[in-house]
Design a protein around this motif. Structure first.
Motif, PDB file in Angstrom:
ATOM      1  N   LEU A  57     -75.104 -32.043 -46.744  1.00  0.00           N
ATOM      2  CA  LEU A  57     -74.116 -31.403 -47.625  1.00  0.00           C
ATOM      3  C   LEU A  57     -72.921 -30.862 -46.855  1.00  0.00           C
TER       4      LEU A  57
ATOM      5  N   VAL B 223     -70.035 -33.670 -46.726  1.00  0.00           N
ATOM      6  CA  VAL B 223     -69.523 -34.247 -47.970  1.00  0.00           C
ATOM      7  C   VAL B 223     -68.006 -34.093 -48.028  1.00  0.00           C
TER       8      VAL B 223
ATOM      9  N   LYS C  45     -66.153 -35.467 -50.789  1.00  0.00           N
ATOM     10  CA  LYS C  45     -65.903 -35.204 -52.209  1.00  0.00           C
ATOM     11  C   LYS C  45     -67.172 -35.541 -52.971  1.00  0.00           C
ATOM     12  N   PHE C  46     -67.235 -35.096 -54.219  1.00  0.00           N
ATOM     13  CA  PHE C  46     -68.384 -35.421 -55.044  1.00  0.00           C
ATOM     14  C   PHE C  46     -67.950 -35.598 -56.492  1.00  0.00           C
ATOM     15  N   GLU C  47     -68.761 -36.342 -57.233  1.00  0.00           N
ATOM     16  CA  GLU C  47     -68.531 -36.567 -58.651  1.00  0.00           C
ATOM     17  C   GLU C  47     -69.852 -36.371 -59.377  1.00  0.00           C
TER      18      GLU C  47
ATOM     19  N   VAL D 274     -75.524 -37.024 -59.105  1.00  0.00           N
ATOM     20  CA  VAL D 274     -74.413 -36.443 -58.366  1.00  0.00           C
ATOM     21  C   VAL D 274     -74.087 -37.446 -57.267  1.00  0.00           C
TER      22      VAL D 274
ATOM     23  N   LEU E   3     -72.303 -38.197 -53.929  1.00  0.00           N
ATOM     24  CA  LEU E   3     -71.748 -37.542 -52.745  1.00  0.00           C
ATOM     25  C   LEU E   3     -71.069 -38.592 -51.887  1.00  0.00           C
ATOM     26  N   TYR E   4     -69.813 -38.362 -51.527  1.00  0.00           N
ATOM     27  CA  TYR E   4     -69.068 -39.293 -50.680  1.00  0.00           C
ATOM     28  C   TYR E   4     -69.013 -38.736 -49.268  1.00  0.00           C
TER      29      TYR E   4
ATOM     30  N   LYS F 232     -71.216 -43.765 -50.412  1.00  0.00           N
ATOM     31  CA  LYS F 232     -71.650 -42.885 -51.487  1.00  0.00           C
ATOM     32  C   LYS F 232     -73.168 -42.778 -51.498  1.00  0.00           C
TER      33      LYS F 232
ATOM     34  N   CYS G 249     -76.282 -41.227 -53.973  1.00  0.00           N
ATOM     35  CA  CYS G 249     -76.608 -40.755 -55.311  1.00  0.00           C
ATOM     36  C   CYS G 249     -77.853 -39.886 -55.242  1.00  0.00           C
TER      37      CYS G 249
ATOM     38  N   VAL H 222     -78.762 -28.875 -54.202  1.00  0.00           N
ATOM     39  CA  VAL H 222     -77.513 -29.524 -54.635  1.00  0.00           C
ATOM     40  C   VAL H 222     -76.813 -28.672 -55.699  1.00  0.00           C
TER      41      VAL H 222
ATOM     42  N   MET I  16     -73.095 -27.212 -55.200  1.00  0.00           N
ATOM     43  CA  MET I  16     -71.986 -27.548 -56.113  1.00  0.00           C
ATOM     44  C   MET I  16     -71.359 -26.291 -56.699  1.00  0.00           C
TER      45      MET I  16
END
Length: 119
Positions: free
Chosen positions: A43, A46, A48-50, A63, A65-66, A71, A73, A81, A85
């Motif tokens: 973490l 990371v 960015k994240f979506e 979630v 995580l890039y 990426k 998942c 997590v 976030m």
């Protein structure tokens, strides 16, 4: 004639698949598998994240995580997590949704004139 038709259809299929991926990138960016565990220290790296919702094109909550262009998942139910976030939600810029406009609030002042304000 049949060979030419098959060749044209094959070329057309490749062209459509490449074009649709550039026009609709979200449709081809779904997580199909998620991890229920997350490695220690991941973490911190990371970029960015979506959040992938399970009610749209993608049928799995995740979630994304890039990290270094890749990426990962993970399950949104992992306590670590969720906590991460919540702590970092303001560090990453939110993705703007195209076509979505802000609603304007119209108020009247004491003189009866209207004033427009953004929420």
């Amino acid at each position: 004639m049949d060979v030419n038709l098959v060749t044209v259809l094959a070329i057309l299929a490749v062209a459509v698949s490449q074009t649709s991926e550039t026009l609709f990138p979200g449709a081809f960016n779904c997580c199909t598998k998620i991890s229920d565990e997350i490695p220690k220290g991941i973490l911190r790296r990371v970029e960015k994240f979506e959040i992938q919702k399970g009610d749209g094109l993608c049928h799995l909550e995740a979630v994304i995580l890039y990290i270094e262009g890749r990426k990962f998942c993970v399950s949104p139910r992992i306590r670590k997590v969720k906590k991460w976030m919540k702590k970092n939600k303001h560090k990453f810029p939110r993705r703007k949704i195209p076509g979505r406009k802000h609603r304007r609030i119209i108020k009247k002042n004491r003189n009866g004139n209207t004033m427009k304000q953004a929420p």
